[in-house]
Structure formats: C-alpha cells, structure tokens
Design a protein around this motif. Structure first.
Motif, mmCIF file in Angstrom:
data_model
loop_
_atom_site.group_PDB
_atom_site.id
_atom_site.type_symbol
_atom_site.label_atom_id
_atom_site.label_comp_id
_atom_site.label_asym_id
_atom_site.label_seq_id
_atom_site.Cartn_x
_atom_site.Cartn_y
_atom_site.Cartn_z
ATOM 1 N N ALA A 1 -9.248 115.535 22.238
ATOM 2 C CA ALA A 1 -9.386 116.767 21.451
ATOM 3 C C ALA A 1 -9.957 116.456 20.065
ATOM 4 N N PHE A 2 -9.482 115.384 19.447
ATOM 5 C CA PHE A 2 -10.005 114.985 18.135
ATOM 6 C C PHE A 2 -11.486 114.638 18.251
ATOM 7 N N ALA A 3 -11.828 113.830 19.251
ATOM 8 C CA ALA A 3 -13.223 113.412 19.443
ATOM 9 C C ALA A 3 -14.125 114.618 19.681
ATOM 10 N N LYS A 4 -13.672 115.564 20.479
ATOM 11 C CA LYS A 4 -14.461 116.761 20.758
ATOM 12 C C LYS A 4 -14.681 117.586 19.491
ATOM 13 N N ALA A 5 -13.656 117.696 18.666
ATOM 14 C CA ALA A 5 -13.744 118.497 17.439
ATOM 15 C C ALA A 5 -14.613 117.838 16.373
ATOM 16 N N HIS A 6 -14.832 116.530 16.471
ATOM 17 C CA HIS A 6 -15.549 115.818 15.415
ATOM 18 C C HIS A 6 -16.800 115.086 15.910
ATOM 19 N N GLY A 7 -17.350 115.528 17.024
ATOM 20 C CA GLY A 7 -18.613 114.975 17.514
ATOM 21 C C GLY A 7 -18.510 113.562 18.038
ATOM 22 N N GLY A 8 -17.338 113.164 18.487
ATOM 23 C CA GLY A 8 -17.093 111.804 18.958
ATOM 24 C C GLY A 8 -16.123 111.111 18.023
ATOM 25 N N ALA A 9 -15.643 109.966 18.425
ATOM 26 C CA ALA A 9 -14.681 109.246 17.592
ATOM 27 C C ALA A 9 -14.631 107.776 17.961
ATOM 28 N N GLU A 10 -14.087 106.998 17.036
ATOM 29 C CA GLU A 10 -13.786 105.595 17.244
ATOM 30 C C GLU A 10 -12.347 105.390 16.794
ATOM 31 N N ALA A 11 -11.738 104.292 17.215
ATOM 32 C CA ALA A 11 -10.323 104.084 16.904
ATOM 33 C C ALA A 11 -10.014 102.645 16.546
ATOM 34 N N GLN A 12 -8.847 102.488 15.935
ATOM 35 C CA GLN A 12 -8.261 101.184 15.676
ATOM 36 C C GLN A 12 -6.770 101.328 15.926
ATOM 37 N N VAL A 13 -6.178 100.381 16.652
ATOM 38 C CA VAL A 13 -4.758 100.430 16.982
ATOM 39 C C VAL A 13 -4.044 99.353 16.176
ATOM 40 N N ALA A 14 -2.971 99.763 15.472
ATOM 41 C CA ALA A 14 -2.217 98.830 14.635
ATOM 42 C C ALA A 14 -0.740 98.864 15.009
ATOM 43 N N TYR A 15 -0.110 97.712 15.002
ATOM 44 C CA TYR A 15 1.326 97.626 15.271
ATOM 45 C C TYR A 15 2.117 98.289 14.154
ATOM 46 N N LEU A 16 3.183 98.989 14.525
ATOM 47 C CA LEU A 16 4.132 99.534 13.553
ATOM 48 C C LEU A 16 5.503 98.911 13.744
ATOM 49 N N GLY A 17 5.549 97.779 14.383
ATOM 50 C CA GLY A 17 6.828 97.123 14.647
ATOM 51 C C GLY A 17 7.588 97.858 15.729
ATOM 52 N N GLU A 18 8.886 98.046 15.525
ATOM 53 C CA GLU A 18 9.725 98.709 16.523
ATOM 54 C C GLU A 18 9.355 100.173 16.721
ATOM 55 N N ARG A 19 8.696 100.775 15.760
ATOM 56 C CA ARG A 19 8.342 102.195 15.839
ATOM 57 C C ARG A 19 7.191 102.445 16.796
ATOM 58 N N GLY A 20 6.438 101.434 17.178
ATOM 59 C CA GLY A 20 5.345 101.615 18.114
ATOM 60 C C GLY A 20 4.023 101.151 17.549
ATOM 61 N N ALA A 21 3.005 101.997 17.703
ATOM 62 C CA ALA A 21 1.663 101.653 17.240
ATOM 63 C C ALA A 21 0.980 102.887 16.664
ATOM 64 N N ARG A 22 0.153 102.666 15.678
ATOM 65 C CA ARG A 22 -0.601 103.738 15.025
ATOM 66 C C ARG A 22 -2.035 103.678 15.516
#
Length: 120
Positions: A34-55
């Motif tokens: 949905a984000f990619a569609k609204a903004h003409g495409g997208a790229e990402a980066q995944v970062a660890y948040l420790g026990e909370r998961g990933a951003r």
C-alpha cells in the motif's frame, strides 16, 4: 517417549503458529504494498530492534518515508521479500539521499536548539 496423542497436539500447535506467522507476513507485506502504491514504488531497509522485533524503513520514489515494526526480523524480511521491493543493508548513501524532508522534520530534528518544537 511421547505417545501418539502428544505428538498430534504438538503438530497442531506448531501448525497454528506457522499459520499465524504467515498471516503476520502477509499483513505486513500488504501494508508495504500500500505504501509503495501510494508513493510510486518503494525501497526498504530492515533494522533489528532487539526483543521488540524489527523496524522496516520505507522510502517511496517520491521521497516520502514511513516505517513499520514487525514482531521479528524474520517476519520483516519475509514481508519485504513478499512485497518484491528492493532491500538495502544499510540506511546510508544513495538510499538515505532519496528521503525528502520538509520544514517540519528539520524543526523536529533540531528541536529546541533552533526554536522548533521540543522533543518531549
């Protein structure tokens, strides 16, 4: 040694866990799409948040950015892969330069140092 009934319960429990994990991946991938569609495409980066998961930091082709938090790094990676967008190892260089920031973001980043709103 476990009896047949115990093995069946363990199999059912792991089956439910797998289905919930798949649903989390699908739901997160849908939000990325949905984000990619609204903004003409997208790229990402995944970062660890420790026990909370990933951003998952998303940057649209128009310079807009957003982020999502997944329960685990594995869920985040699978969701990004399922959405089919480019994934970067780091948020630097050309990828970071694609982010468009406005007056509001600059004042929030600087906060009280330049008379902007406080970061509280």
């Amino acid at each position: 040694m476990a009896d047949a009934e115990t093995q069946q319960v363990e199999t059912e429990a792991s089956g439910w866990a797998d289905r919930w994990a798949e649903r989390r991946v699908a739901r997160t991938a849908g939000r990325i799409d949905a984000f990619a569609k609204a903004h003409g495409g997208a790229e990402a980066q995944v970062a660890y948040l420790g026990e909370r998961g990933a951003r998952i930091v998303l940057v649209g082709e128009d310079g807009a950015w957003g982020d999502l938090v997944a329960r685990s790094h594995e869920t985040a990676r699978k969701a990004v892969e399922k959405s089919g967008i480019t994934v970067h190892d780091d948020f630097d260089g050309e990828f970071a330069a694609k982010v468009t920031t406005g007056r509001y973001e600059w004042s929030r980043m600087a906060g009280l140092q330049i008379g902007g709103p406080g970061n509280t």
